[in-house]
Write a protein that holds these residues in place. Structure first.
Motif, PDB file in Angstrom:
ATOM      1  N   HIS A 179       0.826  -1.201   0.000  1.00 27.06           N
ATOM      2  CA  HIS A 179       0.000   0.000   0.000  1.00 27.06           C
ATOM      3  C   HIS A 179       0.866   1.259   0.000  1.00 27.06           C
ATOM      4  CE1 HIS A 179      -2.364   3.214   2.011  1.00 27.06           C
ATOM      5  NE2 HIS A 179      -3.336   2.750   1.240  1.00 27.06           N
ATOM      6  N   GLY A 180       1.946   1.260   0.810  1.00 29.59           N
ATOM      7  CA  GLY A 180       2.844   2.406   0.830  1.00 29.59           C
ATOM      8  C   GLY A 180       3.515   2.636  -0.502  1.00 29.59           C
ATOM      9  N   ARG A 181       3.910   1.548  -1.155  1.00 28.81           N
ATOM     10  CA  ARG A 181       4.562   1.690  -2.463  1.00 28.81           C
ATOM     11  C   ARG A 181       3.590   2.279  -3.490  1.00 28.81           C
ATOM     12  NH1 ARG A 181       5.037  -1.054  -7.106  1.00 28.81           N
ATOM     13  NH2 ARG A 181       3.589  -2.664  -6.396  1.00 28.81           N
ATOM     14  N   LEU A 182       2.354   1.761  -3.504  1.00 32.76           N
ATOM     15  CA  LEU A 182       1.370   2.286  -4.438  1.00 32.76           C
ATOM     16  C   LEU A 182       1.026   3.735  -4.118  1.00 32.76           C
ATOM     17  CD1 LEU A 182      -1.043  -0.781  -4.733  1.00 32.76           C
ATOM     18  CD2 LEU A 182       0.669  -0.006  -6.404  1.00 32.76           C
ATOM     19  N   GLU A 183       0.893   4.048  -2.820  1.00 34.15           N
ATOM     20  CA  GLU A 183       0.589   5.418  -2.432  1.00 34.15           C
ATOM     21  C   GLU A 183       1.724   6.361  -2.805  1.00 34.15           C
ATOM     22  OE1 GLU A 183      -1.035   7.717   1.580  1.00 34.15           O
ATOM     23  OE2 GLU A 183       0.301   5.974   1.768  1.00 34.15           O
ATOM     24  N   GLY A 184       2.984   5.892  -2.623  1.00 35.70           N
ATOM     25  CA  GLY A 184       4.126   6.733  -2.967  1.00 35.70           C
ATOM     26  C   GLY A 184       4.174   7.069  -4.440  1.00 35.70           C
ATOM     27  N   CYS A 185       3.850   6.101  -5.269  1.00 36.85           N
ATOM     28  CA  CYS A 185       3.902   6.360  -6.700  1.00 36.85           C
ATOM     29  C   CYS A 185       2.667   7.097  -7.199  1.00 36.85           C
ATOM     30  CB  CYS A 185       4.056   5.042  -7.461  1.00 36.85           C
ATOM     31  SG  CYS A 185       5.676   4.255  -7.205  1.00 36.85           S
ATOM     32  N   LEU A 186       1.523   6.976  -6.501  1.00 39.67           N
ATOM     33  CA  LEU A 186       0.311   7.665  -6.923  1.00 39.67           C
ATOM     34  C   LEU A 186       0.272   9.102  -6.421  1.00 39.67           C
ATOM     35  CD1 LEU A 186      -2.390   4.853  -6.430  1.00 39.67           C
ATOM     36  CD2 LEU A 186      -1.451   5.705  -8.595  1.00 39.67           C
ATOM     37  N   LYS A 187       0.703   9.323  -5.173  1.00 39.35           N
ATOM     38  CA  LYS A 187       0.633  10.664  -4.597  1.00 39.35           C
ATOM     39  C   LYS A 187       1.933  11.452  -4.755  1.00 39.35           C
ATOM     40  CE  LYS A 187      -2.810   9.557  -1.053  1.00 39.35           C
ATOM     41  NZ  LYS A 187      -3.114   9.567   0.394  1.00 39.35           N
ATOM     42  N   GLY A 188       3.040  10.753  -4.944  1.00 43.13           N
ATOM     43  CA  GLY A 188       4.323  11.443  -5.041  1.00 43.13           C
ATOM     44  C   GLY A 188       4.699  11.728  -6.483  1.00 43.13           C
TER      45      GLY A 188
END
Length: 324
Positions: A172-181
């Motif tokens: 989830h953190g990896r997906l969030e990092g690439c989606l929000k960052g």
């Protein structure tokens, strides 16, 4: 009763013979003579007295001193004489006292056997209760073993659940990092606005499936600078990077252990044209790094992207990178 009769059969003849001898000797000493009836009565009274003493019976009134009456007669003999003078009457019947039988060896043996039988019954009850307790303990042990097995299975399931949760959080953190960052090539950067020390920030990034940002070249540095300037403008906030020299002073490494080959240290402003250069450093923006052994971790300024060394325990924002 048999013991009493046997004792009477053994003692009475001896007492009769003894009393007869004693009475005869007494008569000879007194030198008197008496009728045969009186002698017989006196012998009976003396025999009864000795028989009561032998059997342990209480003495009758008047028998304690059978010779205290005149002529050496007992009280019972005197009464008989008085009755003889008045007339022929029935003789008074002497009450019979039944002595308490003494315990024999057979009675003692029977008593001991009874007590042993009682003890044996008590031991049997104790054995029955012990058997019931053993059965109960066995049941409890079996239940405890089953509970331990269930607890072990639950512990394994909980551990598996924690591992699955950790994998889910990292994904989830990896997906969030690439989606929000911001994404650059095979990595993504994501700013976190939580204040943490450098080591705690690294742990938070790892739990989310990444690590502190590790810009390896100028291109990554420029992308990260633009991202931080846009996210934190118009303010200038230092943000932790995954760069430090904790292992050796001046030897800067990334969090993955690789040596840093690209640096963007802050430099004090250049003097104006025609002005003489100053030998003293700028008080607000000295050249970096300048902390020595006290400042071993690197943070990036959000306005111009320059690197500053800071105390690793200082709480700052941090930026994580995630593989794409």
């Amino acid at each position: 009763m048999q013991a009493a009769w046997l004792l009477g059969a053994l003692v009475v003849p001896q007492l009769l013979g003894f009393s007869h001898g004693v009475w005869g000797a007494q008569r000879e000493r007194e030198g008197g003579c008496a009728s045969p009836q009186e002698e017989e009565r006196e012998r009976e009274a003396l025999m009864l007295k000795h028989l009561r003493e032998a059997l342990g019976l209480p003495a009758r009134r008047g028998d304690e001193n059978p010779e205290g009456n005149p002529g050496g007669k007992g009280a019972w003999a005197t009464e008989k004489d008085g009755q003889g003078e008045e007339g022929e009457e029935e003789p008074t019947t002497t009450p019979y006292f039944s002595p308490s039988p003494s315990p024999t060896s057979e009675d003692t043996f029977t008593y001991v056997l009874g007590r042993l039988a009682g003890l044996d019954a008590g031991l049997h009850q104790v054995h029955v209760r012990l058997h019931a307790l053993d059965t109960r303990v066995a049941e409890l042990s079996r239940g405890l073993r089953q509970l331990r097995e269930v607890a072990g299975d639950t512990r394994d399931a909980l551990q598996a659940l924690k591992e699955a949760q950790s994998r889910s959080e990292r994904e989830h953190g990896r997906l969030e990092g690439c989606l929000k960052g911001v994404r650059l090539g095979h990595k993504c950067f994501l700013l976190s606005r939580d204040f943490e020390a450098q080591a705690a920030a690294q742990a938070r990034c790892v739990a989310r499936g990444g690590s502190l940002a590790q810009p390896a070249d100028r291109q990554q540095m420029e992308v990260l600078t633009r991202y931080l300037r846009t996210a934190l403008a118009p303010y200038n906030w230092p943000v932790w990077l995954g760069v430090h020299d904790r292992r050796a002073e001046g030897l800067y490494l990334f969090e993955n252990g690789q040596r840093v080959s690209f640096f963007a240290w802050h430099r004090s402003p250049s003097p104006e044209p025609g002005a003489r250069p100053s030998a003293t450093p700028h008080p607000l923006s000295p050249n970096q790094p300048n902390g020595g052994a006290l400042e071993n971790c690197v943070a990036q300024a959000s306005d111009d992207g320059s690197w500053w060394d800071h105390d690793c325990e200082r709480r700052l924002y941090y930026v994580c990178e995630f593989p794409f």
